[in-house]
Design a protein around this motif. Structure first.
Motif, PDB file in Angstrom:
ATOM      1  N   ILE A   1      12.027 -75.836   2.390  1.00  0.00           N
ATOM      2  CA  ILE A   1      11.360 -76.331   3.433  1.00  0.00           C
ATOM      3  C   ILE A   1      12.213 -76.968   4.560  1.00  0.00           C
ATOM      4  O   ILE A   1      11.919 -76.645   5.659  1.00  0.00           O
ATOM      5  N   ALA A   2      13.009 -77.736   4.027  1.00  0.00           N
ATOM      6  CA  ALA A   2      13.788 -78.384   5.165  1.00  0.00           C
ATOM      7  C   ALA A   2      14.849 -77.486   5.727  1.00  0.00           C
ATOM      8  O   ALA A   2      15.178 -77.695   6.875  1.00  0.00           O
ATOM      9  N   LEU A   3      15.298 -76.623   4.938  1.00  0.00           N
ATOM     10  CA  LEU A   3      16.336 -75.505   5.427  1.00  0.00           C
ATOM     11  C   LEU A   3      15.864 -74.639   6.774  1.00  0.00           C
ATOM     12  O   LEU A   3      16.275 -74.259   7.565  1.00  0.00           O
ATOM     13  N   ALA A   4      14.358 -74.590   6.576  1.00  0.00           N
ATOM     14  CA  ALA A   4      13.835 -73.659   7.789  1.00  0.00           C
ATOM     15  C   ALA A   4      13.770 -74.567   8.982  1.00  0.00           C
ATOM     16  O   ALA A   4      13.308 -73.824  10.219  1.00  0.00           O
ATOM     17  N   PHE A   5      13.855 -75.731   9.160  1.00  0.00           N
ATOM     18  CA  PHE A   5      13.974 -76.574  10.279  1.00  0.00           C
ATOM     19  C   PHE A   5      15.220 -76.448  11.210  1.00  0.00           C
ATOM     20  O   PHE A   5      16.060 -76.873  10.731  1.00  0.00           O
ATOM     21  N   ASP A   6      14.953 -75.798  12.290  1.00  0.00           N
ATOM     22  CA  ASP A   6      16.189 -75.450  13.021  1.00  0.00           C
ATOM     23  C   ASP A   6      16.278 -76.527  14.402  1.00  0.00           C
ATOM     24  O   ASP A   6      15.570 -76.425  15.416  1.00  0.00           O
ATOM     25  N   PHE A   7      17.015 -77.670  14.165  1.00  0.00           N
ATOM     26  CA  PHE A   7      17.016 -78.797  15.041  1.00  0.00           C
ATOM     27  C   PHE A   7      17.824 -78.228  16.286  1.00  0.00           C
ATOM     28  O   PHE A   7      17.624 -78.607  17.412  1.00  0.00           O
TER      29      PHE A   7
ATOM     30  N   LYS B   1      21.414 -67.589   7.747  1.00  0.00           N
ATOM     31  CA  LYS B   1      22.131 -68.039   6.378  1.00  0.00           C
ATOM     32  C   LYS B   1      21.041 -69.090   5.835  1.00  0.00           C
ATOM     33  O   LYS B   1      21.255 -69.246   4.653  1.00  0.00           O
ATOM     34  N   ASN B   2      20.632 -70.198   6.757  1.00  0.00           N
ATOM     35  CA  ASN B   2      19.698 -71.110   6.139  1.00  0.00           C
ATOM     36  C   ASN B   2      18.436 -70.698   5.381  1.00  0.00           C
ATOM     37  O   ASN B   2      18.205 -71.163   4.379  1.00  0.00           O
ATOM     38  N   LEU B   3      17.860 -69.888   6.079  1.00  0.00           N
ATOM     39  CA  LEU B   3      16.645 -68.989   5.495  1.00  0.00           C
ATOM     40  C   LEU B   3      17.210 -68.196   4.133  1.00  0.00           C
ATOM     41  O   LEU B   3      16.271 -68.379   3.477  1.00  0.00           O
ATOM     42  N   LEU B   4      18.014 -67.612   4.230  1.00  0.00           N
ATOM     43  CA  LEU B   4      18.518 -66.759   2.952  1.00  0.00           C
ATOM     44  C   LEU B   4      18.704 -67.721   2.023  1.00  0.00           C
ATOM     45  O   LEU B   4      18.278 -67.395   0.817  1.00  0.00           O
ATOM     46  N   ARG B   5      19.385 -68.835   1.989  1.00  0.00           N
ATOM     47  CA  ARG B   5      19.529 -69.782   0.837  1.00  0.00           C
ATOM     48  C   ARG B   5      18.195 -70.408   0.661  1.00  0.00           C
ATOM     49  O   ARG B   5      18.001 -70.756  -0.591  1.00  0.00           O
ATOM     50  N   ALA B   6      17.334 -70.859   1.518  1.00  0.00           N
ATOM     51  CA  ALA B   6      16.027 -71.190   1.298  1.00  0.00           C
ATOM     52  C   ALA B   6      15.226 -70.110   0.345  1.00  0.00           C
ATOM     53  O   ALA B   6      14.521 -70.743  -0.616  1.00  0.00           O
ATOM     54  N   ARG B   7      15.232 -69.016   0.698  1.00  0.00           N
ATOM     55  CA  ARG B   7      14.701 -67.748  -0.099  1.00  0.00           C
ATOM     56  C   ARG B   7      15.094 -67.933  -1.566  1.00  0.00           C
ATOM     57  O   ARG B   7      14.412 -67.700  -2.670  1.00  0.00           O
ATOM     58  N   GLN B   8      16.649 -68.127  -1.861  1.00  0.00           N
ATOM     59  CA  GLN B   8      17.108 -68.173  -3.163  1.00  0.00           C
ATOM     60  C   GLN B   8      16.619 -69.298  -3.677  1.00  0.00           C
ATOM     61  O   GLN B   8      16.186 -68.964  -5.041  1.00  0.00           O
ATOM     62  N   LEU B   9      16.465 -70.496  -3.205  1.00  0.00           N
ATOM     63  CA  LEU B   9      15.882 -71.695  -3.803  1.00  0.00           C
ATOM     64  C   LEU B   9      14.404 -71.578  -4.238  1.00  0.00           C
ATOM     65  O   LEU B   9      14.037 -71.865  -5.392  1.00  0.00           O
TER      66      LEU B   9
ATOM     67  N   ASN C   1       9.665 -69.922  11.511  1.00  0.00           N
ATOM     68  CA  ASN C   1      10.946 -69.678  10.503  1.00  0.00           C
ATOM     69  C   ASN C   1      10.276 -69.907   9.336  1.00  0.00           C
ATOM     70  O   ASN C   1      10.909 -69.189   8.377  1.00  0.00           O
ATOM     71  N   LEU C   2       9.247 -70.823   8.861  1.00  0.00           N
ATOM     72  CA  LEU C   2       8.853 -70.772   7.336  1.00  0.00           C
ATOM     73  C   LEU C   2       7.998 -69.393   6.907  1.00  0.00           C
ATOM     74  O   LEU C   2       7.969 -68.906   5.996  1.00  0.00           O
ATOM     75  N   GLY C   3       7.591 -68.900   8.320  1.00  0.00           N
ATOM     76  CA  GLY C   3       6.918 -67.542   8.094  1.00  0.00           C
ATOM     77  C   GLY C   3       7.895 -66.445   7.538  1.00  0.00           C
ATOM     78  O   GLY C   3       7.490 -65.534   6.725  1.00  0.00           O
ATOM     79  N   LYS C   4       9.201 -66.582   8.117  1.00  0.00           N
ATOM     80  CA  LYS C   4      10.133 -65.478   7.525  1.00  0.00           C
ATOM     81  C   LYS C   4      10.616 -65.574   6.283  1.00  0.00           C
ATOM     82  O   LYS C   4      11.074 -64.748   5.468  1.00  0.00           O
ATOM     83  N   ILE C   5      10.067 -66.651   5.363  1.00  0.00           N
ATOM     84  CA  ILE C   5      10.460 -67.009   3.906  1.00  0.00           C
ATOM     85  C   ILE C   5       9.286 -67.039   3.265  1.00  0.00           C
ATOM     86  O   ILE C   5       9.219 -67.388   2.024  1.00  0.00           O
ATOM     87  N   GLY C   6       8.101 -66.433   4.044  1.00  0.00           N
ATOM     88  CA  GLY C   6       6.710 -66.211   3.222  1.00  0.00           C
ATOM     89  C   GLY C   6       5.848 -67.597   3.311  1.00  0.00           C
ATOM     90  O   GLY C   6       4.735 -67.008   2.531  1.00  0.00           O
TER      91      GLY C   6
END
Length: 607
Positions: free
Chosen positions: A336-342, A413-421, A463-468
């Protein structure tokens, strides 16, 4: 002989170790007999009216209970014990200076005496101290205030903050002693923050039965007028007993302070631009840059101040409610934190004028965790239970918020890592949503009091929507949000955690296991962790600043490793729009808060 006996009795009444002020692990900056704080104008002119604003509404004048929304200007928060120090109504035993990390100087108390065994502290009250009804402030009033605020009827945060105080004892008419359950390195300092009020306020009622009764206290202002839910006006006491004390010289300069309530921040913004408000602190950089314009700014009637600061800002972040099983898995929290794009936000929304929050003690250099633990941190860690989580936090580099570098590839890259987790945690994407093994979709809701947060939450939701994951942000009344947070009835919440430049007893309420189920506590996340409990004990019993700092760094390191919040950002300056006749001293204290600074140190230049 008679003279000698009288002298000895006098000495016994005023202990040799009685002092005018104390610093936490250091000598206080200001010596006995100092004339005023360096950052104020001691001869600032008195007079005029200050008109400010607040959002939403209010339904009570009692800041010490959970139920209801307190009027602006009272100085204390029932949800989250934030000692604003400069509430307009309530004086405390001691007060702080804003150019030191954590020092306390006598206000209601003329002097302070810490017992040699450090198991009690004694305050001798100033005989000139008076409540707004003219009654003297006595030791029995201090005891009454302490007993009331630590009762079950008051906010639970008070009980957590002063949990190590066994009792308040009236020694004589003007002397109060607090006995401690155990040694605590800062308890003699934090009990000095006790706001004192008279029994005449409560009139035999319990504190939770007090709503609209005007407080009877000893502060510089009294309530002049209340239009319930719409405005509250405070009037400066011409008989304020402490006006010429060194800790009050040059402060509280306006004859009247009025807070007018608006439905949302946009209403406040339009009011200041129309000339209806004297000053407004703006929190939205995009609004500040794009909308604070017009003829009043062009003519010089309204002035835009950008004031840099170095105060500790804490962890502003999106809190996840760990009481919900889906947030119990650290992998889910990390995703959830990885999807926040500061980086994208800072570039597109904040005009590169925000900085990413990296620590629960942001801007306090000696309290922020470094890349790897220091020898002092390792010494403390050796005394703790050696859990896998602690060992991992000590072994790995400190966890910093993920960066996208402001590029689409970095975010990908961050969102792919989030999906994996999320996949590792048992969440899979099917039928158009991320679902758990029971088929439940991953939907989160966050409540916001006005639309100013949408500019931040909308790209985060994309961004969160991109990982479902579906993020819903819902506009709600501020009082309803407060009630839901008090009851821990929420998914996500934007909150500021930590941030003290001298951490100690407040950590029990912020992160301690005992506060996780105490409704109204600051432990919104619901953290229950033995390692954190042990770390808080280490910090609270620290003998000096060096030990406090080492404990804080280790706590910071561990909290970051556990990924309890989504770190957001902090401001490196205050943005204040003001009428040109409002003036302030040129020397700015490093630990100031913009709100209290305006109330305490500004003045109105007469035409």
């Amino acid at each position: 002989m008679r003279f000698l006996m009288a002298f000895l009795l006098l000495c016994s009444a005023f202990p040799a170790w009685a002092v005018h002020g104390m610093g936490m692990g250091y000598e206080p900056k200001y010596p006995a007999g100092f004339s005023h704080f360096d950052y104020v104008r001691p001869d600032a002119p008195k007079g005029g009216r200050l008109q400010l604003s607040a959002s939403g509404s209010f339904d009570k004048l009692n800041p010490f209970t959970l139920r209801g929304q307190v009027a602006a200007g009272m100085g204390y928060s029932g949800n989250g014990f934030v000692f604003a120090e400069y509430g307009l109504i309530f004086d405390s035993l001691t007060t702080s200076s804003e150019d030191e990390p954590f020092s306390r100087y006598g206000l209601l108390a003329e002097d302070i005496s810490l017992a040699p065994d450090q198991l009690s502290v004694q305050f001798r009250l100033n005989p000139k101290a008076r409540f707004s009804n003219g009654d003297p402030v006595l030791a029995q009033d201090v005891k009454y205030s302490f007993d009331t605020l630590t009762s079950k009827q008051a906010s639970p945060t008070f009980r957590a903050y002063w949990a190590d105080i066994a009792q308040a004892v009236v020694v004589d008419r003007l002397t109060i002693r607090f006995d401690f359950k155990r040694r605590n390195s800062e308890l003699h300092m934090v009990i000095g923050q006790l706001p004192v009020f008279s029994k005449a306020w409560t009139q035999g009622k319990t504190i939770d039965q007090i709503f609209l009764e005007h407080p009877v206290a000893s502060g510089p202002y009294v309530i002049k007028h209340v239009d319930l839910g719409k405005s509250v006006t405070y009037q400066r006491r011409k008989d304020y007993w402490a006006a010429d004390l060194p800790v009050r010289k040059g402060m509280f300069n306006f004859d009247e302070v009025e807070y007018v309530y608006y439905r949302d921040r946009l209403g406040e913004e339009e009011a200041v631009k129309a000339g209806d408000l004297d000053a407004l602190e703006e929190f939205s950089i995009s609004a500040w840059v794009r909308r604070y314009k017009g003829r009043r700014f062009d003519s010089g009637e309204l002035v835009k101040d950008e004031i840099a600061h170095t105060r500790a800002t804490g962890m502003q972040g999106i809190v996840m409610n760990l009481r919900q099983p889906r947030f119990a898995d650290k992998r889910v929290r990390t995703a959830i934190a990885l999807a926040f794009d500061f980086d994208w936000l800072n570039n597109r929304v904040f005009y590169n004028r925000r900085a990413r929050t990296q620590s629960y003690f942001q801007n306090s250099a000696d309290l922020m965790a470094g890349e790897m633990p220091t020898p002092e941190e390792l010494q403390i860690a050796a005394r703790l239970e050696q859990t896998p989580a602690l060992l991992a936090a000590l072994r790995d580099p400190v966890v910093r918020p993920a960066s996208s570098g402001g590029t689409a590839e970095g975010l990908r890259k961050n969102l792919l890592r989030a999906r994996q987790l999320l996949s590792e945690a048992g969440w899979t994407y099917r039928d158009g949503a991320l679902r758990n093994s029971a088929g439940d979709p991953f939907v989160m809701t966050i409540m916001i009091p006005d639309r100013s947060s949408e500019i931040v939450l909308a790209p985060y939701a994309r961004n969160l929507g991109k990982i479902g994951i579906e993020l819903r942000y819902r506009l709600s009344d501020a009082s309803l949000i407060k009630k839901r947070l008090d009851d821990f009835d929420f998914d996500l919440a934007i909150n500021i955690l930590g941030g003290s430049s001298s951490p100690g007893n407040e950590l029990y309420d912020d992160f301690g296991s005992a506060s996780a189920d105490e409704k109204g506590s600051q432990n919104l996340s619901g953290i229950k962790d033995k390692t954190i409990d042990q770390l808080i004990e280490e910090i609270v019993k620290s003998p000096d600043r060096k030990a406090i700092a080492a404990g804080a760094r280790l706590l910071d390191r561990y909290l970051l490793h556990q990924q309890y919040v989504v770190p957001m950002y902090y401001g490196r300056q205050f943005f204040i729009a003001r009428k040109n006749y409002l003036q302030h001293p040129p020397a700015l204290p490093p630990h100031m808060l913009a709100g209290s600074w305006l109330l305490t140190m500004w003045w109105r230049e007469q035409p």
